[in-house]
Design an enzyme around this catalytic site. Structure first.
Site, PDB file in Angstrom:
ATOM      1  N   ASP A  74     -25.813  12.310  17.972  1.00 37.63           N
ATOM      2  CA  ASP A  74     -25.948  11.072  18.742  1.00 37.63           C
ATOM      3  C   ASP A  74     -27.066  11.173  19.775  1.00 37.63           C
ATOM      4  OD1 ASP A  74     -23.813  10.184  17.331  1.00 37.63           O
ATOM      5  OD2 ASP A  74     -22.498   9.820  19.065  1.00 37.63           O
ATOM      6  N   ASP A  75     -27.530   9.997  20.198  1.00 31.90           N
ATOM      7  CA  ASP A  75     -28.376   9.787  21.393  1.00 31.90           C
ATOM      8  C   ASP A  75     -29.853  10.098  21.200  1.00 31.90           C
ATOM      9  OD1 ASP A  75     -25.986   9.156  22.522  1.00 31.90           O
ATOM     10  OD2 ASP A  75     -25.852  10.918  23.815  1.00 31.90           O
ATOM     11  N   HIS A 125     -27.207   3.484  16.940  1.00 32.20           N
ATOM     12  CA  HIS A 125     -26.388   3.847  18.104  1.00 32.20           C
ATOM     13  C   HIS A 125     -26.661   2.878  19.254  1.00 32.20           C
ATOM     14  CE1 HIS A 125     -23.609   6.526  19.946  1.00 32.20           C
ATOM     15  NE2 HIS A 125     -24.436   7.088  20.799  1.00 32.20           N
ATOM     16  N   HIS A 129     -28.075   2.103  24.576  1.00 26.56           N
ATOM     17  CA  HIS A 129     -26.926   2.967  24.841  1.00 26.56           C
ATOM     18  C   HIS A 129     -25.995   2.409  25.914  1.00 26.56           C
ATOM     19  CE1 HIS A 129     -24.674   6.772  25.485  1.00 26.56           C
ATOM     20  NE2 HIS A 129     -25.033   7.029  24.227  1.00 26.56           N
ATOM     21  N   HIS A 226     -24.908  16.375  19.717  1.00 26.57           N
ATOM     22  CA  HIS A 226     -25.929  15.554  20.387  1.00 26.57           C
ATOM     23  C   HIS A 226     -27.277  16.258  20.285  1.00 26.57           C
ATOM     24  CE1 HIS A 226     -22.154  14.202  22.250  1.00 26.57           C
ATOM     25  NE2 HIS A 226     -22.754  13.037  22.429  1.00 26.57           N
TER      26      HIS A 226
END
Length: 695
Positions: A74-75, A125, A129, A226
């Site tokens: 993620d991210d 995603h 965010h 991540h």
């Protein structure tokens, strides 16, 4: 149109940059909002697998096959850690699924392209965010749409896989989360949650990350890592050890679509989607570049403003000491005063009577330029001694002044406006510098008479702080660019030599002053020669007057640009005066609106306290400068209370005047001369120092 385009472009740039960079940010996954009520979440979802299809009337969840591991990240992308994660995956020949944040994609599209080339899978995603359940439905759609376009622009593919920021496993889904999944499911997205969280966001150590990510048995797992959001060195090290350990236990590594037998999770973007995505990436990159450029321009404008204030105050202090000395032998010879008049019936009587009351011998020549309101009749009916009226067809102010010059009987000629009142000693003070044979023209000190209203106070401040403080600097630097039409004195022989008053520009006083410099004459400022003039009483009239002044000044600067290459007095004026005008009266006003726009940007997207402190600092500089200028001019400080208000209306109006004038000049258009409306604001008899009118 140009101004509107510039404002809209600047506003769009700042909104895009502010929204993408400052509205939302990355927080630890453990800091996500509490689950909340769950009564609307179907049991099949709450107790089901990590992949959820919520597009139909009956939601479906999927569970990964046994001994199957789906590595998800993620991210990202992140310029430091994403390449290291990709290198680790390549070294072990395993794929992964990356859930990408649109702002990161826009900043590092090359990393997303590399993922696609390495046959890793791309998921969405959101764009910035945020915690999606807290947003309105339209904004959730926008977040996903922009993230999708960013991926399409960077890698040429689209994705139906979606992971909500700050999500975890299916049993943690609350009502608000489920509503978001339902909305996005109807738009064609599959929600991908996790079954195991490595908790690498806590940076607990490599061993702890490996333990958290190791399946407890043979069940298939979707594991969360991540590749952005901070230092991911522990993540990279844990992957390097975890992958061979799980392979030794018989686990296989697959992407989400491979593990769950999904088709078209990533598919080629259409030409339209790809082009829109590329356009979005360039727009975002341009917004970042634009803000960086604006920061530089803001720094430049701030330094220019501070530099001007410091230089002006230092020069004014030196000029004040210089002004206490006499020019030389007293000038007592008679003077010709020329009053060009066109429909000046409202104030012509006060003007003429103030000249007659002069304590210096004067010849008064009123040139009636085709007035239709009986201006000449009023002057003639006064029957005052030493006053002569010349009537001519309407030909414009320069022609009226040239008529007066031709009829003048004396070598020193004073020119003034038909709405101006001289103090009794104004002429005498004005002509004293002519004891120096090298001086060709003298600027007097023009003050605003109608200063009772807010607009009048603002113009009063501008005359005292802007015009007169600058004139002291120009005088000291020997580069005075303008002898104002309201009060100025000239050598008649020099006027004849430069061809009189030119009609080539709309700022005939600036044009004539520059012509004197180029002819080798020096132009000085005599602050003790005071005249009172009417200022525009409405914003429309003020705009027209300043538009003419600014445009005319630009014309004069262009006409006399050759002074930069000359020697002597002309060269000094060209290299100092023209440069000063370019920097502080053209470029600084053009850049100054950026201060206001960026201040609003800072109040919305940055720390408002910091922005307010910075704004107050600039205001303090202006107040200090204003107080010093008022003290030099013998004015009461009372009107300065309106200076903060001036920042919100008057200052913007003056900047827009410069913008419009520059645009008009660049377009090659020619502005027509516009006469200001007269109000008859002058007191009668003429003002004098004894009246205490300095306030």
């Amino acid at each position: 149109m140009l101004l509107v385009t510039m404002v809209l472009t600047l506003t769009l740039t700042l909104l895009i940059e502010g929204y993408t960079q400052h509205m939302f940010g990355f927080q630890d996954d453990g800091g996500n909002p509490p689950q909340g009520p769950v009564d609307q979440v179907p049991p099949s979802i709450e107790n089901g697998g990590p992949v959820i299809s919520s597009s139909g009337s009956t939601p479906v969840s999927l569970t990964p096959p046994a001994r199957t591991v789906v590595l998800t990240f993620d991210d990202g992308p992140d310029p430091t850690w994403t390449p290291k994660v990709l290198a680790t995956l390549e070294r072990h020949h395993v794929p992964a699924t990356f859930f990408l944040v649109g702002t990161g994609v826009a900043t590092h599209p090359e990393l997303v392209a590399r993922m696609a080339e390495d046959h890793d899978e791309l998921g969405l995603h959101s764009f910035t965010h945020p915690y999606l359940p807290s947003l309105p439905g339209w904004q959730r759609t926008l977040e996903m749409r922009e993230d999708q376009l960013a991926v399409a622009g960077a890698a040429g593919v689209t994705s139906s896989l979606f992971r909500p920021p700050y999500s975890s496993s299916a049993d943690a889904v609350g009502n608000a989360d489920w509503a978001t999944m339902r909305q996005l499911g109807k738009q064609g997205y599959l929600t991908v949650l996790v079954t195991q969280d490595s908790e690498d966001w806590q940076k607990p150590g490599v061993r702890r990350i490996i333990r958290n990510a190791t399946p407890p048995g043979s069940a298939g797992q979707v594991i969360l890592f991540h590749d952005a959001g901070g230092d991911r060195a522990q993540t990279v090290a844990a992957l390097d050890a975890l992958i061979p350990r799980l392979e030794a236990r018989g686990y296989r590594f697959q992407t989400v679509s491979q593990a769950f037998h999904l088709t078209d999770a990533n598919r080629p973007a259409s030409t339209g989607q790809h082009l829109l995505g590329v356009g979005l990436l360039w727009l975002l990159k341009g917004a970042v570049w634009g803000l960086d450029g604006l920061d530089l321009l803001l720094l430049f404008a701030g330094l220019l403003g501070i530099l001007r204030a410091v230089i002006s105050m230092i020069a004014a202090a030196r000029h004040r000491r210089h002004a206490r000395t006499a020019w030389g032998a007293p000038v007592t010879e008679p003077v010709s005063v020329i009053v060009p008049a066109y429909n000046e019936s409202a104030g012509i009587e006060a003007t003429v009577r103030s000249l007659v009351a002069s304590d210096h011998p004067v010849e008064i020549i009123v040139v009636d330029d085709g007035s239709t309101d009986g201006t000449a009749d009023i002057v003639e009916a006064l029957g005052l001694p030493g006053v002569r009226v010349i009537r001519q067809r309407n030909a414009g102010k320069p022609a009226a002044l040239n008529t007066g010059i031709a009829a003048a009987s004396h070598e020193i000629v004073v020119m003034m406006d038909g709405d101006t009142v001289f103090e009794p000693d104004a002429v005498r003070q004005l002509v004293q510098p002519f004891s120096d044979p090298g001086i060709g023209a003298v600027s007097g000190n023009a003050k605003v008479v109608n200063r009772s209203g807010l607009l009048g106070r603002w113009q009063h401040i501008e005359y005292v702080v802007g015009f007169n403080l600058d004139r002291r600097l120009f005088d000291l630097a020997r580069c005075m660019p303008t002898v104002p039409g309201a009060i100025g004195a000239w050598r008649r022989a020099a006027l004849v030599r430069v061809g009189g008053v030119s009609e080539a520009t709309l700022a005939e006083d600036t044009d004539l002053t520059m012509a004197f410099w180029r002819d080798g004459w020096r132009v000085v400022y005599e602050e003790r020669a005071i005249a009172w003039t009417e200022a525009p009483a409405s914003l429309g009239a003020l705009w027209r007057q300043r538009y003419r002044w600014c445009y005319g000044t630009l014309q004069a600067m262009w006409k006399h640009r050759g002074a930069v290459r000359q020697s002597g007095a002309a060269g000094t004026f060209g290299r100092r005066g023209l440069l000063f005008l370019l920097l502080f009266q053209v470029l600084l006003p053009l850049f100054a609106p950026l201060v206001d726009v960026l201040s609003v940007y800072g109040l919305i997207f940055l720390d408002p306290v910091h922005v307010l402190l910075l704004w107050c600092s600039f205001l303090l500089i202006q107040v200090v400068t204003g107080a010093y200028a008022f003290r030099l001019d013998g004015e009461r400080l009372g009107p300065l209370w309106s200076l903060p208000l001036q920042q919100f209306v008057y200052r913007q109006l003056m900047y827009l005047v410069v913008v419009q004038s520059v645009a008009t000049a660049l377009s090659g258009s020619r502005l027509r001369w516009q006469r200001m409306e007269r109000y008859g604001s002058h007191q009668e008899p003429p003002l004098s120092p004894a009246t205490g009118a300095r306030g």
